[in-house]
Design a protein around this motif. Structure first.
Motif, PDB file in Angstrom:
ATOM      1  N   GLU A 108      36.996 -29.990 -46.149  1.00 39.83           N
ATOM      2  CA  GLU A 108      37.549 -30.396 -47.424  1.00 39.83           C
ATOM      3  C   GLU A 108      38.173 -31.770 -47.241  1.00 39.83           C
ATOM      4  O   GLU A 108      38.157 -32.329 -46.136  1.00 39.83           O
ATOM      5  N   VAL A 109      38.732 -32.332 -48.313  1.00 37.37           N
ATOM      6  CA  VAL A 109      39.351 -33.648 -48.246  1.00 37.37           C
ATOM      7  C   VAL A 109      40.813 -33.466 -47.852  1.00 37.37           C
ATOM      8  O   VAL A 109      41.570 -32.770 -48.530  1.00 37.37           O
ATOM      9  N   THR A 110      41.201 -34.098 -46.742  1.00 33.52           N
ATOM     10  CA  THR A 110      42.542 -33.926 -46.199  1.00 33.52           C
ATOM     11  C   THR A 110      43.172 -35.282 -45.896  1.00 33.52           C
ATOM     12  O   THR A 110      42.510 -36.322 -45.911  1.00 33.52           O
ATOM     13  N   ILE A 111      44.483 -35.236 -45.598  1.00 37.55           N
ATOM     14  CA  ILE A 111      45.219 -36.403 -45.119  1.00 37.55           C
ATOM     15  C   ILE A 111      45.791 -36.054 -43.761  1.00 37.55           C
ATOM     16  O   ILE A 111      46.456 -35.024 -43.600  1.00 37.55           O
ATOM     17  N   CYS A 112      45.535 -36.899 -42.775  1.00 33.71           N
ATOM     18  CA  CYS A 112      46.076 -36.718 -41.436  1.00 33.71           C
ATOM     19  C   CYS A 112      47.113 -37.812 -41.181  1.00 33.71           C
ATOM     20  O   CYS A 112      46.789 -39.002 -41.241  1.00 33.71           O
TER      21      CYS A 112
END
Length: 353
Positions: A140-144
């Motif tokens: 999925e689209v994530t922020i790290c």
């Protein structure tokens, strides 16, 4: 080796110069190979320059182009990392989460508080963690950021001058990258990989505050197609007519004009429940939609997409706004605690005899 697409869009991470002079865009790829050679031991990385912008310049048209580009390229890779400025990172992550339905691999956005070329930069570790998350994290689209992996549309920027700049107030982290890297399963894949790049940016974001003159947003209504209203608490707004600042006419005229109103909360945790209080019930009666625990950035982008996909509005648009598309809101459980019971005044007991 696994293949990772690294798409650079700009931001502090890839800039040069710096304190005390202003940051400026610089050649990113040369610095990347020099400062973070470990990345190329983790994966076969293909570098692409999408743009080289300060993220304050990011616009919906660029989101659509970026999503279309990723839709073409993702099937060729095992994961993707998008480098981005932090100021609008949560907006872009939300947009990509709605536009890229059921991605075939993880799409991880990251940035930094200091440029990669600086000695005390957080960029190097963020990049390494992002590539690892693109290989092992949920699809999925994530922020790290700062060794944590967040769902992209659940994330808010909360700090400017510290490395732990992002939080996910209403949803648990999807990954922790400490001595060991652990990841959650994330969203379940539902159907084929699809692109939904259409957006209608004619949306206005209105924050309710004491002293707001209703005449101001009323003058905006002829010029917008949708309104995101950031209300108090569980979705409260002033409605007392005797004080002259009731927002009830705003909801009435928005409904007459066919302008959808999506209500989110100024509260950092929990969310909107328009059934709790009188002003929320008024908003519901005029067709407003409660945004539950959506972040303001996710609500704004979702309304843009909803207007593009349901231009006639009405119940199809309202249903789209109420229904999770990419895990952006909670359903099936209360997002705010019930109101406390009213205290009863003690009864005076007179002395007898």
């Amino acid at each position: 080796m696994p293949r990772v697409l690294l798409l650079h869009t700009g931001g502090t991470l890839g800039m040069a110069g710096g304190r005390p002079s202003a940051l400026r865009p610089a050649a990113f790829f040369q610095t990347l190979r020099r400062r973070a050679p470990e990345l190329f031991q983790l994966a076969d990385i293909e570098l692409e320059l999408f743009s080289n912008l300060d993220s304050s310049e990011m616009q919906p048209e660029l989101w659509s182009r970026m999503a279309a580009h990723l839709h073409r390229r993702l099937p060729e890779f095992d994961g993707a990392v998008v480098t981005h400025g932090t100021d609008t990172l949560a907006y872009t992550a939300s947009a990509l989460s709605f536009m890229l339905r059921n991605p075939p691999c993880p799409v991880v956005l990251t940035g930094s508080q200091r440029p990669l070329g600086e000695i005390r930069s957080d960029a190097r570790l963020n990049l390494i963690d992002a590539v690892l998350s693109a290989l092992q994290g949920p699809r999925e689209v994530t922020i790290c950021f700062d060794s944590h992996l967040y769902r992209g549309n659940r994330t808010r920027k909360v700090k400017v001058a510290e490395y732990d700049a992002f939080e996910s107030p209403n949803f648990p982290v999807l990954g922790t990258l400490g001595v060991d890297a652990t990841f959650e399963a994330g969203l379940k894949t539902r159907g084929a990989f699809r692109l939904h790049e259409a957006l209608d940016p004619r949306v206005f974001f209105l924050k309710v505050y004491p002293g707001l003159d209703p005449a101001l947003p009323l003058q905006l209504l002829p010029h917008v197609k949708g309104l995101v209203l950031e209300a108090y608490g569980a979705g409260n707004v002033p409605i007392a007519p005797e004080l002259g600042r009731s927002l009830q006419p705003l909801f009435i005229q928005a409904r007459e004009r066919g302008i959808p109103v999506l209500v989110v909360s100024q509260a950092y945790r929990n969310g909107v429940d328009l059934t709790l209080y009188e002003s929320g019930a008024m908003a519901l009666a005029q067709g407003a939609v409660g945004g539950a625990d959506m972040t303001p950035s996710a609500a704004l982008v979702k309304l843009m997409q909803g207007l593009a996909e349901h231009p006639r509005g009405g119940e199809p648009l309202a249903r789209f706004l109420r229904t999770p598309v990419a895990g952006e809101l909670s359903v099936g459980r209360p997002t705010v605690p019930p109101p406390a019971p009213k205290r009863r005044r003690p009864t005076r007991v007179g002395r007898v005899g």
